[in-house]
Design an enzyme around this catalytic site. Sequence first.
Site, PDB file in Angstrom:
ATOM      1  N   CYS A  85      47.201  64.882  41.015  1.00  0.00           N
ATOM      2  CA  CYS A  85      47.007  66.328  40.932  1.00  0.00           C
ATOM      3  C   CYS A  85      47.139  67.030  42.281  1.00  0.00           C
ATOM      4  CB  CYS A  85      45.676  66.669  40.274  1.00  0.00           C
ATOM      5  SG  CYS A  85      44.189  66.169  41.178  1.00  0.00           S
ATOM      6  N   HIS A 123      39.812  67.532  40.224  1.00  0.00           N
ATOM      7  CA  HIS A 123      41.120  67.858  39.659  1.00  0.00           C
ATOM      8  C   HIS A 123      41.502  69.265  40.087  1.00  0.00           C
ATOM      9  CE1 HIS A 123      44.527  67.275  37.037  1.00  0.00           C
ATOM     10  NE2 HIS A 123      44.275  68.412  36.404  1.00  0.00           N
ATOM     11  N   HIS A 175      49.698  71.374  36.349  1.00  0.00           N
ATOM     12  CA  HIS A 175      48.966  70.297  37.026  1.00  0.00           C
ATOM     13  C   HIS A 175      49.564  68.953  36.654  1.00  0.00           C
ATOM     14  CE1 HIS A 175      46.293  69.347  33.366  1.00  0.00           C
ATOM     15  NE2 HIS A 175      47.069  70.348  33.003  1.00  0.00           N
TER      16      HIS A 175
END
Length: 155
Positions: A52, A103, A115
Site C-alpha cells: 500500500c 494501510h 490502493h
Amino acid sequence: MRKVTVLVLALTCLLAFQMGSASAASKLDSTVSKLIGINYDYGGTTTSGFDCSGFTAYVFKKFDVKLPHSSKGQYAMGSKVARDDLRPGDLVFFNTSGEGVSHVGIYVGDNRFAHSASKGVTISDLDEKYYAKRYLGARRVMDSDTYTSVAIDHV
C-alpha cells in the site's frame, strides 16, 4: 419528450458525480488508472508489485512529492483533512491490523480511493463496510500548485 427529459437527467447526474473527482483528464487519474490490477507484493515499490505505501509513494514520486515507504510515516506528513473536505490526491489511512495506522490509499473523488490491497491495485469505496470501520483519517501532502497541476482536470 419523455426520452429527452430522461437523457437530460441522466447527463446531469453523470456530471454531478464527476464534480470533485479525479477525472480521466487529470494526471492523477491517468497515473492511477495505468496501475489498476498490478499485483500486491509486500514491500513492493514498482510496477512488478506494490504494497500500500509503495503504491502511494510511487504515484506521488511521479508528481515530485517524496513519501516514505511506510503508512505510519506517510500519516505523519502533511496536514490533517476532515473526511468532508477530502479532495483528489489526499492520502486516506486505515487501521487494518488492530495496531494503528497500517494501510494507506489515495482519495480519487466520489468517496473512492485507490490502493494496493491483497487483490492488487484497485479502487474501493470509503463506505465499504470493511474500510468504513477501519478509517482513521486523511492527510493532504500536495501543496496547492501541485494539486492544481495534478488533480484538476486539464482538458
